[in-house]
Write a protein that holds these residues in place. Sequence first.
Motif, PDB file in Angstrom:
ATOM      1  N   ARG A 290     -28.553  15.138  -1.286  1.00 49.75           N
ATOM      2  CA  ARG A 290     -28.623  15.616  -2.661  1.00 49.75           C
ATOM      3  C   ARG A 290     -29.940  16.350  -2.879  1.00 49.75           C
ATOM      4  O   ARG A 290     -30.950  16.062  -2.240  1.00 49.75           O
ATOM      5  N   ASP A 291     -29.900  17.298  -3.815  1.00 52.33           N
ATOM      6  CA  ASP A 291     -31.104  18.055  -4.138  1.00 52.33           C
ATOM      7  C   ASP A 291     -32.105  17.155  -4.851  1.00 52.33           C
ATOM      8  O   ASP A 291     -31.742  16.240  -5.607  1.00 52.33           O
ATOM      9  N   LEU A 292     -33.382  17.426  -4.609  1.00 56.45           N
ATOM     10  CA  LEU A 292     -34.451  16.656  -5.237  1.00 56.45           C
ATOM     11  C   LEU A 292     -35.571  17.606  -5.636  1.00 56.45           C
ATOM     12  O   LEU A 292     -36.068  18.371  -4.812  1.00 56.45           O
ATOM     13  N   ASN A 293     -35.931  17.570  -6.910  1.00 54.19           N
ATOM     14  CA  ASN A 293     -37.036  18.377  -7.417  1.00 54.19           C
ATOM     15  C   ASN A 293     -38.274  17.487  -7.472  1.00 54.19           C
ATOM     16  O   ASN A 293     -38.435  16.673  -8.379  1.00 54.19           O
ATOM     17  N   LEU A 294     -39.145  17.633  -6.485  1.00 48.30           N
ATOM     18  CA  LEU A 294     -40.297  16.750  -6.370  1.00 48.30           C
ATOM     19  C   LEU A 294     -41.212  16.791  -7.586  1.00 48.30           C
ATOM     20  O   LEU A 294     -41.831  15.795  -7.941  1.00 48.30           O
ATOM     21  N   SER A 295     -41.309  17.943  -8.219  1.00 46.84           N
ATOM     22  CA  SER A 295     -42.237  18.099  -9.334  1.00 46.84           C
ATOM     23  C   SER A 295     -41.679  17.571 -10.653  1.00 46.84           C
ATOM     24  O   SER A 295     -42.383  17.560 -11.661  1.00 46.84           O
ATOM     25  N   ASP A 296     -40.427  17.127 -10.637  1.00 47.96           N
ATOM     26  CA  ASP A 296     -39.765  16.670 -11.854  1.00 47.96           C
ATOM     27  C   ASP A 296     -39.631  15.149 -11.830  1.00 47.96           C
ATOM     28  O   ASP A 296     -38.912  14.596 -10.996  1.00 47.96           O
ATOM     29  N   ALA A 297     -40.300  14.477 -12.758  1.00 40.62           N
ATOM     30  CA  ALA A 297     -40.245  13.016 -12.808  1.00 40.62           C
ATOM     31  C   ALA A 297     -38.831  12.525 -13.070  1.00 40.62           C
ATOM     32  O   ALA A 297     -38.414  11.484 -12.546  1.00 40.62           O
ATOM     33  N   ASP A 298     -38.076  13.245 -13.875  1.00 38.04           N
ATOM     34  CA  ASP A 298     -36.694  12.844 -14.161  1.00 38.04           C
ATOM     35  C   ASP A 298     -35.836  12.896 -12.904  1.00 38.04           C
ATOM     36  O   ASP A 298     -34.951  12.062 -12.708  1.00 38.04           O
ATOM     37  N   SER A 299     -36.091  13.882 -12.040  1.00 42.65           N
ATOM     38  CA  SER A 299     -35.332  14.003 -10.795  1.00 42.65           C
ATOM     39  C   SER A 299     -35.612  12.821  -9.878  1.00 42.65           C
ATOM     40  O   SER A 299     -34.694  12.262  -9.258  1.00 42.65           O
ATOM     41  N   ARG A 300     -36.874  12.417  -9.782  1.00 42.06           N
ATOM     42  CA  ARG A 300     -37.216  11.258  -8.950  1.00 42.06           C
ATOM     43  C   ARG A 300     -36.641   9.973  -9.544  1.00 42.06           C
ATOM     44  O   ARG A 300     -36.181   9.089  -8.824  1.00 42.06           O
ATOM     45  N   ARG A 301     -36.666   9.888 -10.874  1.00 41.05           N
ATOM     46  CA  ARG A 301     -36.109   8.709 -11.550  1.00 41.05           C
ATOM     47  C   ARG A 301     -34.595   8.631 -11.308  1.00 41.05           C
ATOM     48  O   ARG A 301     -34.049   7.556 -11.076  1.00 41.05           O
ATOM     49  N   GLU A 302     -33.944   9.773 -11.339  1.00 43.15           N
ATOM     50  CA  GLU A 302     -32.505   9.808 -11.079  1.00 43.15           C
ATOM     51  C   GLU A 302     -32.215   9.391  -9.631  1.00 43.15           C
ATOM     52  O   GLU A 302     -31.233   8.688  -9.356  1.00 43.15           O
ATOM     53  N   ALA A 303     -33.081   9.802  -8.708  1.00 45.30           N
ATOM     54  CA  ALA A 303     -32.905   9.434  -7.306  1.00 45.30           C
ATOM     55  C   ALA A 303     -32.950   7.922  -7.139  1.00 45.30           C
ATOM     56  O   ALA A 303     -32.155   7.334  -6.384  1.00 45.30           O
ATOM     57  N   ARG A 304     -33.871   7.270  -7.838  1.00 45.24           N
ATOM     58  CA  ARG A 304     -33.964   5.819  -7.763  1.00 45.24           C
ATOM     59  C   ARG A 304     -32.725   5.154  -8.365  1.00 45.24           C
ATOM     60  O   ARG A 304     -32.211   4.176  -7.817  1.00 45.24           O
ATOM     61  N   THR A 305     -32.237   5.702  -9.469  1.00 44.98           N
ATOM     62  CA  THR A 305     -31.039   5.146 -10.100  1.00 44.98           C
ATOM     63  C   THR A 305     -29.834   5.262  -9.180  1.00 44.98           C
ATOM     64  O   THR A 305     -29.044   4.315  -9.037  1.00 44.98           O
ATOM     65  N   ILE A 306     -29.686   6.409  -8.523  1.00 48.27           N
ATOM     66  CA  ILE A 306     -28.567   6.605  -7.598  1.00 48.27           C
ATOM     67  C   ILE A 306     -28.657   5.618  -6.442  1.00 48.27           C
ATOM     68  O   ILE A 306     -27.660   5.024  -6.029  1.00 48.27           O
TER      69      ILE A 306
END
Length: 449
Positions: A290-306
Amino acid sequence: MAKIAPFRAVRYNLEKIAEPVSVMAPPYDVISSELQDDLYQRNPYNLVRLILGKIEETDDESNNRYSRAADFFKSWQEEGVLVRDSEPGIYLYDEEYFAEGIGPVVRRGFLALTRIEDFASGVVKPHEKTLSGPKTDRLNLTKACGANFSPIFGLYSDPCCVLEALTRDASSCQPDIDMTDDDGVKHRLWRVTDPDIIEKAKELLDSKPLFIADGHHRYETALNYRNYMREQVGEYSGKELFNYVLMYFANMEDQGMLIFPTHRLVHSLKDFHLPGFLSALNEFFEVEVRDLNLSDADSRREARTILQQKGNEAHTLALYAGGQSLYYLTLRDPAIMDRFFDDKASKALRVLDVSILHRLILEQLLQITPEAQERQLNLKYVKNFDEPFDSVHSGDFQLAFLMNSTRMSEVRDVANAGEKMPQKSTYFYPKLLTGLVLNKIGDGESVVD
């Protein structure tokens, strides 16, 4: 089963210590050299001088960090900075903290002594491996000072939460200590001498085994010190204080009892090739990118949720190898792990997420031997979810494996099977503050029945 006893704690004299937090410290094994320097500067009576004193160039067998700790411990008592309670008690200890996604959480427990038991008895159950170096260090300190400075973190199971109900009134009163540490964790302590409450606590634990959550090295040190003292005195009744050790007891059924994950960073792999590694993973895992935007806190938070959601359904961990992609690795079949363990290994151990990572991925696919893992030649362990991304993206590390938390039931099942998890399988947060109560192992003293 577990035998506990009240004790006369040695505590800081709050008439002489205006800011109690200035003399407290985290457990010795999480104190970096930078934090050690900081603690030394905070207060001349900071407990770091006892639990992790500085090493001097002129140290020898008679003058060293252990002898200095003993001198400090003695002089602080003589100065009245440390005072011993006049009668035995147990000490209620609450820690309140903020857990992301949950909110404020309070973990409740109490401090008392517990009789030291050999692991073979099944009364005290470990779940992690220990190393010889830290045990030698702690034994030298215990011999020099004759005290337990840091409690072992023990767990028991009581779905009815009997003790919590019994101590509700006591913990609603003004605490003896109420402070906030560097991480924003609130620590509250109450001394309890009510014989009815103490007896109920003893009865409750008398029917239960104990699981070591944290402090495996300290418990094995207590075993070694007990055996050493038994040899020294020759005859003993079993009630001498050296047959007991300071422990924090917490109910694993308590809602405030949470386990957090520890993530792994990998470095110094020779001739590492990501496409080949991903191909090898495909044999054992369903690999979803899956795509991950390192500079976006929401993207990292979503990664943890997934990762958490996938972990609720199957054994899943995540791999970050740089760039803008995150790979979710879901084990195709738990039976795969059978080939990496002998027949005697329990199913509980075989299918732990950390076992899947260490046995299958690190050892088999990346060829990092168990010895190299133990010595952390290619590994670094981190607690923060964001740190692994930055560490790999910067080029300091090649890979990051992001983990879900080990479940409390898994800790219990592995310990009950008499087996040990890989290092850093559990992270019980927050750590117990060192310095709230100390246990002086007085010569000729015995526990109170």
